[in-house]
Design an enzyme around this catalytic site. Structure first.
Site, PDB file in Angstrom:
ATOM      1  N   ILE A   3       3.922  -0.488 -11.940  1.00 18.68           N
ATOM      2  CA  ILE A   3       3.738  -1.048 -13.279  1.00 18.68           C
ATOM      3  C   ILE A   3       3.277   0.022 -14.262  1.00 18.68           C
ATOM      4  CG2 ILE A   3       2.483  -2.785 -14.622  1.00 18.68           C
ATOM      5  CD1 ILE A   3       2.127  -4.330 -11.954  1.00 18.68           C
ATOM      6  N   GLY A  63       3.127   1.844  -6.818  1.00 19.91           N
ATOM      7  CA  GLY A  63       4.286   2.065  -5.957  1.00 19.91           C
ATOM      8  C   GLY A  63       4.017   2.146  -4.474  1.00 19.91           C
ATOM      9  N   TYR A 114       7.472  -4.926  -6.855  1.00 23.80           N
ATOM     10  CA  TYR A 114       6.655  -4.069  -7.717  1.00 23.80           C
ATOM     11  C   TYR A 114       5.188  -4.198  -7.335  1.00 23.80           C
ATOM     12  CZ  TYR A 114       5.454  -8.286 -10.431  1.00 23.80           C
ATOM     13  OH  TYR A 114       5.006  -9.514 -10.828  1.00 23.80           O
ATOM     14  N   CYS A 115       4.425  -3.156  -7.633  1.00 23.60           N
ATOM     15  CA  CYS A 115       2.960  -3.161  -7.440  1.00 23.60           C
ATOM     16  C   CYS A 115       2.367  -2.244  -8.503  1.00 23.60           C
ATOM     17  CB  CYS A 115       2.585  -2.723  -6.023  1.00 23.60           C
ATOM     18  SG  CYS A 115       3.117  -1.059  -5.575  1.00 23.60           S
ATOM     19  N   THR A 116       1.116  -1.865  -8.357  1.00 20.70           N
ATOM     20  CA  THR A 116       0.429  -1.094  -9.395  1.00 20.70           C
ATOM     21  C   THR A 116       1.047   0.283  -9.604  1.00 20.70           C
ATOM     22  OG1 THR A 116      -1.616  -2.223  -8.798  1.00 20.70           O
ATOM     23  CG2 THR A 116      -1.814  -0.254 -10.173  1.00 20.70           C
TER      24      THR A 116
END
Length: 555
Positions: free
Chosen positions: A238, A211, A207-209
């Site tokens: 997220i 995508g 996961y990241c901010t």
């Protein structure tokens, strides 16, 4: 949401783009007509956009973009927010102007050329926020039921930088979470290489901010072959997860964002971050406090900010590489720790002459040195010393020029070069004369302090237009000076940064300092070449080949 409210729009799309000029023209015309500000990055492989404006204008922009079949299936993440203030946060995040650039990569995945660069078509499978949550929920249920298998094969991998994870991350009690603790995204491939055994044979949930970082990172993991096939990523990042689960779900703390909002939380107001100095609960990055050495953002509470403005991030504290001077706060006082070995190996520039033209009409960036020699040795004899030159001098420099070396009357300060900020006007006048008499020049190469000077020229590009016009700049072992020009908007000039890697031997300018200088250039503007040597410019393959590749872009 009222259409008169201010909002922020984020989206990206990986696609093969044949006509970048037309797409550039579209964004320039559309964003300007709608009054949108922010960053638009275009590459042959897609687009990456973060813009702000009135919600009504952003919705019109989305409709215009959707009319292009290229953007079919694009996830447009639109959120209301407060209007950006014209302060250092808005300037640093690029929300006081519109910047549209054509870049080589939408996100810089690696600071060095990879032997097998990942193909985004091989990225991990997308999981919606609901699916991602369900997987974590199932793992927790399996643990409650005493299942010994599936949950142990599942790992969470955070693809974000250290300062982002310090204020918020996913936490599933029955699932191992891997936090690489990296300074920047381009450090992630090295972490993956060094920790591949933690991922082999596992179901990896990334996961990241928003995508986009997971696209490249998941493809890189999968490119490692057998044992690395099962990689999944949170679609929409997220941001989409918190929209789906406003109470936070399995996410704790706040989601760091790269715009004027700074961070976005859930209805759970608990604070995950702590002050770097005193350890009290704190998660506000609005003061933009940075590590003195590597310049990454650090959390420093209001009380500790009053005591000192010099901070050392946890990574620099952990590695304590060749920094020499490490400031820390003890009982409200600033303490300095100096490695004794540094006194034996490095010379200081405490006596420096003013900038003058050297022989053959070329500029010279050498500096007069005072030195703390190794124990039992003597300073070099005067006959071996020559008059030297500098672009910038210390503020207390009295203009005295000496030919002989002498023992310094104070301990060596490895960060002394940061205090050499005077003399810019004299050096600038000299360069203007050179450009006028011998120019025009396509680019400029600077080494060490020369690189700092060249970067200052780039930072003043608009002011110098017509007198010093540069198509590119090459900065070797460079650093950013503590001057106002480096604190304003990102520098817009194609740049090549060459410096020693973390295990390198450059004891004059640390790799973190040179890496921070590269970060002051606009996203996609800078190319980084790291080498394993010291305070030099490498001349062998593959480094020279990489330098040639950069220069061919301007032929």
């Amino acid at each position: 949401m009222s259409k008169d409210e201010y909002g922020v729009l984020l989206y990206y799309k990986f696609a093969f783009i044949t006509d970048l000029n037309s797409l550039f023209s579209f964004y320039h015309s559309n964003c300007n007509s709608l009054g949108l500000l922010g960053r638009v990055r275009l590459s042959p492989n897609g687009v990456n956009v973060t813009v702000g404006g009135l919600l009504s204008a952003l919705e019109k922009h989305i409709e215009a973009v959707k009319s292009n079949s290229l953007f079919q299936g694009t996830d447009f993440k639109l959120a209301s927010s407060h209007h950006p203030l014209n302060d250092k946060v808005a300037v640093e995040c690029g929300f006081t102007s519109l910047s549209i650039r054509v870049v080589k990569e939408l996100v810089t995945f690696s600071s060095y050329p990879l032997l097998n660069p990942p193909e985004v078509s091989n990225a991990g499978r997308h999981l919606s926020a609901a699916e991602f949550h369900s997987v974590l929920q199932s793992a927790r249920q399996l643990m409650k039921n005493g299942s010994p298998t599936d949950d142990k094969q599942l790992v969470l991998l955070d693809a974000r930088n250290l300062y982002e994870t310090r204020i918020g991350k996913f936490h599933a009690p029955s699932v191992e979470t891997l936090d690489p603790g990296i300074r920047q995204y381009s450090d992630l491939p090295s972490w993956i290489d060094d920790n591949s055994e933690l991922l082999r044979g596992k179901h990896v949930l990334m996961y990241c901010t928003g995508g986009i970082r997971c696209e490249m990172a998941s493809a890189y993991i999968r490119s490692k072959g057998a044992g690395f096939e099962n990689v999944f990523q949170l679609y929409g990042g997220i941001q989409r997860y918190l929209e789906q689960f406003p109470d936070g779900g399995f996410f704790r703390g706040k989601n760091f964002v790269f715009d004027h909002r700074i961070s976005v939380g859930s209805s759970d107001t608990s604070i995950m971050g702590v002050c770097l100095i005193c350890g009290s609960s704190y998660d506000n990055y609005s003061s933009r406090c940075r590590c003195t050495h590597c310049r990454i953002l650090v959390l420093v509470c209001d009380s500790c900010q009053i005591k000192s403005d010099a901070y050392v991030c946890e990574l620099c504290q952990k590695h304590r590489m060749d920094f020499g001077s490490i400031p820390s706060v003890e009982d409200g006082e600033l303490a300095t720790v100096l490695d004794k070995n540094d006194l034996k190996t490095v010379c200081s520039d405490s006596k420096i002459s003013s900038q003058l033209p050297s022989r053959n009409g070329k500029s010279c960036t050498e500096a007069k040195n005072s030195c703390a020699p190794p124990s039992g040795q003597h300073a070099p004899p005067p006959e071996n010393c020559k008059r030297k030159y500098a672009w910038l001098v210390a503020s207390d420099f009295g203009g005295k020029v000496e030919a002989d070396w002498k023992i310094a009357n104070q301990p060596f300060d490895p960060l002394q070069y940061q205090g050499q900020t005077d003399g810019f006007d004299v050096s600038l006048a000299y360069l203007k004369k050179m450009f006028s008499e011998q120019g025009p020049f396509d680019g400029i190469l600077g080494f060490s302090q020369g690189a700092a000077m060249a970067a200052l020229l780039c930072a003043q590009g608009d002011k110098l237009k017509g007198e010093i016009d540069l198509r590119f700049v090459i900065l070797c072992s460079g650093f950013a000076l503590p001057l106002a020009d480096f604190g304003q908007k990102p520098i817009n000039c194609p740049s090549l940064h060459i410096f020693g890697s973390d295990p390198g031997k450059d004891r004059q300018i640390t790799s973190h300092t040179s890496r921070y200088l590269a970060s002051r250039f606009e996203d996609g503007c800078s190319v980084i070449i790291e080498h394993e040597f010291g305070h030099i410019i490498p001349t062998r393959s593959p480094y020279m080949d990489n330098i040639k590749d950069f220069l061919r872009r301007f032929l």
